[in-house]
Design a protein around this motif. Structure first.
Motif, mmCIF file in Angstrom:
data_model
loop_
_atom_site.group_PDB
_atom_site.id
_atom_site.type_symbol
_atom_site.label_atom_id
_atom_site.label_comp_id
_atom_site.label_asym_id
_atom_site.label_seq_id
_atom_site.Cartn_x
_atom_site.Cartn_y
_atom_site.Cartn_z
ATOM 1 N N THR A 57 -156.680 -25.448 20.808
ATOM 2 C CA THR A 57 -156.569 -24.189 21.541
ATOM 3 C C THR A 57 -155.401 -23.372 21.003
ATOM 4 O OG1 THR A 57 -157.518 -25.204 23.517
ATOM 5 C CG2 THR A 57 -156.294 -23.158 23.831
ATOM 6 N N LEU A 58 -154.312 -24.042 20.706
ATOM 7 C CA LEU A 58 -153.163 -23.361 20.123
ATOM 8 C C LEU A 58 -153.541 -22.731 18.785
ATOM 9 C CD1 LEU A 58 -150.173 -22.614 20.142
ATOM 10 C CD2 LEU A 58 -149.680 -24.866 19.185
ATOM 11 N N GLN A 59 -154.297 -23.447 17.983
ATOM 12 C CA GLN A 59 -154.759 -22.904 16.706
ATOM 13 C C GLN A 59 -155.627 -21.672 16.921
ATOM 14 O OE1 GLN A 59 -153.894 -23.987 13.534
ATOM 15 N NE2 GLN A 59 -154.898 -22.082 12.942
ATOM 16 N N THR A 60 -156.468 -21.689 17.934
ATOM 17 C CA THR A 60 -157.311 -20.530 18.253
ATOM 18 C C THR A 60 -156.436 -19.337 18.628
ATOM 19 O OG1 THR A 60 -159.091 -21.968 19.009
ATOM 20 C CG2 THR A 60 -159.143 -19.680 19.767
ATOM 21 N N TYR A 61 -155.405 -19.561 19.430
ATOM 22 C CA TYR A 61 -154.493 -18.475 19.804
ATOM 23 C C TYR A 61 -153.827 -17.887 18.567
ATOM 24 C CZ TYR A 61 -154.800 -19.803 24.755
ATOM 25 O OH TYR A 61 -155.213 -20.069 26.029
ATOM 26 N N LYS A 62 -153.448 -18.753 17.627
ATOM 27 C CA LYS A 62 -152.829 -18.264 16.388
ATOM 28 C C LYS A 62 -153.840 -17.488 15.559
ATOM 29 C CE LYS A 62 -151.344 -21.923 14.451
ATOM 30 N NZ LYS A 62 -150.759 -23.062 13.786
ATOM 31 N N LEU A 91 -153.634 -15.348 30.423
ATOM 32 C CA LEU A 91 -154.720 -15.467 29.453
ATOM 33 C C LEU A 91 -155.602 -16.654 29.800
ATOM 34 C CD1 LEU A 91 -155.764 -14.376 26.659
ATOM 35 C CD2 LEU A 91 -154.586 -16.322 25.706
ATOM 36 N N PRO A 92 -156.904 -16.408 29.882
ATOM 37 C CA PRO A 92 -157.803 -17.532 30.179
ATOM 38 C C PRO A 92 -157.769 -18.551 29.050
ATOM 39 C CG PRO A 92 -158.954 -15.428 30.273
ATOM 40 C CD PRO A 92 -157.585 -15.167 29.749
ATOM 41 N N TYR A 93 -157.895 -19.785 29.409
ATOM 42 C CA TYR A 93 -157.826 -20.835 28.416
ATOM 43 C C TYR A 93 -159.140 -21.034 27.688
ATOM 44 C CZ TYR A 93 -153.363 -21.937 30.442
ATOM 45 O OH TYR A 93 -152.085 -21.866 30.875
ATOM 46 N N ASN A 94 -160.266 -20.647 28.296
ATOM 47 C CA ASN A 94 -161.529 -20.820 27.576
ATOM 48 C C ASN A 94 -162.124 -19.442 27.283
ATOM 49 O OD1 ASN A 94 -162.542 -20.055 30.032
ATOM 50 N ND2 ASN A 94 -164.007 -21.702 30.216
ATOM 51 N N THR A 95 -161.830 -18.954 26.119
ATOM 52 C CA THR A 95 -162.392 -17.683 25.682
ATOM 53 C C THR A 95 -163.322 -17.957 24.517
ATOM 54 O OG1 THR A 95 -160.565 -17.298 24.169
ATOM 55 C CG2 THR A 95 -160.351 -16.347 26.359
ATOM 56 N N ASN A 96 -164.371 -17.143 24.418
ATOM 57 C CA ASN A 96 -165.251 -17.315 23.264
ATOM 58 C C ASN A 96 -164.772 -16.414 22.137
ATOM 59 O OD1 ASN A 96 -166.120 -14.834 24.131
ATOM 60 N ND2 ASN A 96 -167.989 -15.608 25.080
ATOM 61 N N ASP A 97 -165.494 -16.317 21.064
ATOM 62 C CA ASP A 97 -165.031 -15.647 19.852
ATOM 63 C C ASP A 97 -164.655 -14.183 20.044
ATOM 64 O OD1 ASP A 97 -165.235 -17.934 18.382
ATOM 65 O OD2 ASP A 97 -167.283 -17.504 17.699
ATOM 66 N N ASN A 98 -165.299 -13.504 20.974
ATOM 67 C CA ASN A 98 -164.981 -12.093 21.148
ATOM 68 C C ASN A 98 -163.839 -11.868 22.130
ATOM 69 O OD1 ASN A 98 -166.175 -12.581 23.586
ATOM 70 N ND2 ASN A 98 -168.017 -11.393 23.183
ATOM 71 N N GLY A 99 -163.268 -12.939 22.663
ATOM 72 C CA GLY A 99 -162.111 -12.815 23.530
ATOM 73 C C GLY A 99 -162.447 -12.709 24.999
ATOM 74 N N PHE A 100 -163.748 -12.690 25.373
ATOM 75 C CA PHE A 100 -164.137 -12.604 26.764
ATOM 76 C C PHE A 100 -164.232 -13.996 27.360
ATOM 77 C CE2 PHE A 100 -165.801 -8.681 24.953
ATOM 78 C CZ PHE A 100 -165.211 -7.758 25.800
#
Length: 103
Positions: A57-62, A91-100
Motif C-alpha cells: 500500500t505504501l508503494q501504491t501511495y508513492k 485518505l481511504p486505504y483501498n483505492t483503485n487505479d483511478n483514485g476512487f
C-alpha cells in the motif's frame, strides 16, 4: 603486548592526515544537518506502522504521488509532516487505479 616504534615525523603526518579527513567529513555533512534538524524522517517500516498499512500500500501511495519521499543509499525516507498530512486527509486505504474508493 606488541610495541611498535615509528618516527615522530611520521606520527605527526598521520595526525595531520586524520585531522584533514575529519574536517572534510564535517564539511561534507554540514550542509545536510539543517535538513535533518528541521524535520523528522521516517523509513518504510515506521511509516507502515504509523499508518497501519502494508508495504505494498505504501508503494501504491508513492507510485500515485500521494506521499512524497526521498531516497538515500537505496532506502526511502518520508517526512513525518507529510505522513501526518496524508493521515489528516483521511485518505481511504483501498483505492483503485483511478483514485476512487471502492464503496
Amino acid at each position: 603486548m606488541e610495541v611498535i616504534a615509528i618516527q615522530k615525523s611520521i606520527l605527526d603526518g598521520m595526525k595531520n592526515e586524520l585531522k584533514t579527513l575529519l574536517e572534510l567529513t564535517e564539511n561534507a555533512t554540514r550542509k545536510y544537518t539543517p535538513i535533518f534538524k528541521e524535520e523528522q524522517w521516517l523509513d518504510n517500516q515506521e511509516v507502515c506502522l504509523m499508518m497501519k498499512i502494508t508495504k505494498r500500500t505504501l508503494q501504491t501511495y508513492k507510485d500515485k504521488g500521494l506521499l512524497p519521499y526521498s531516497k538515500l543509499n537505496r532506502k526511502n525516507y518520508y517526512k513525518l509532516s507529510d505522513v501526518r498530512a496524508l493521515l489528516e486527509t483521511g485518505l481511504p486505504y483501498n483505492t483503485n487505479d483511478n483514485g476512487f474508493t471502492n464503496q
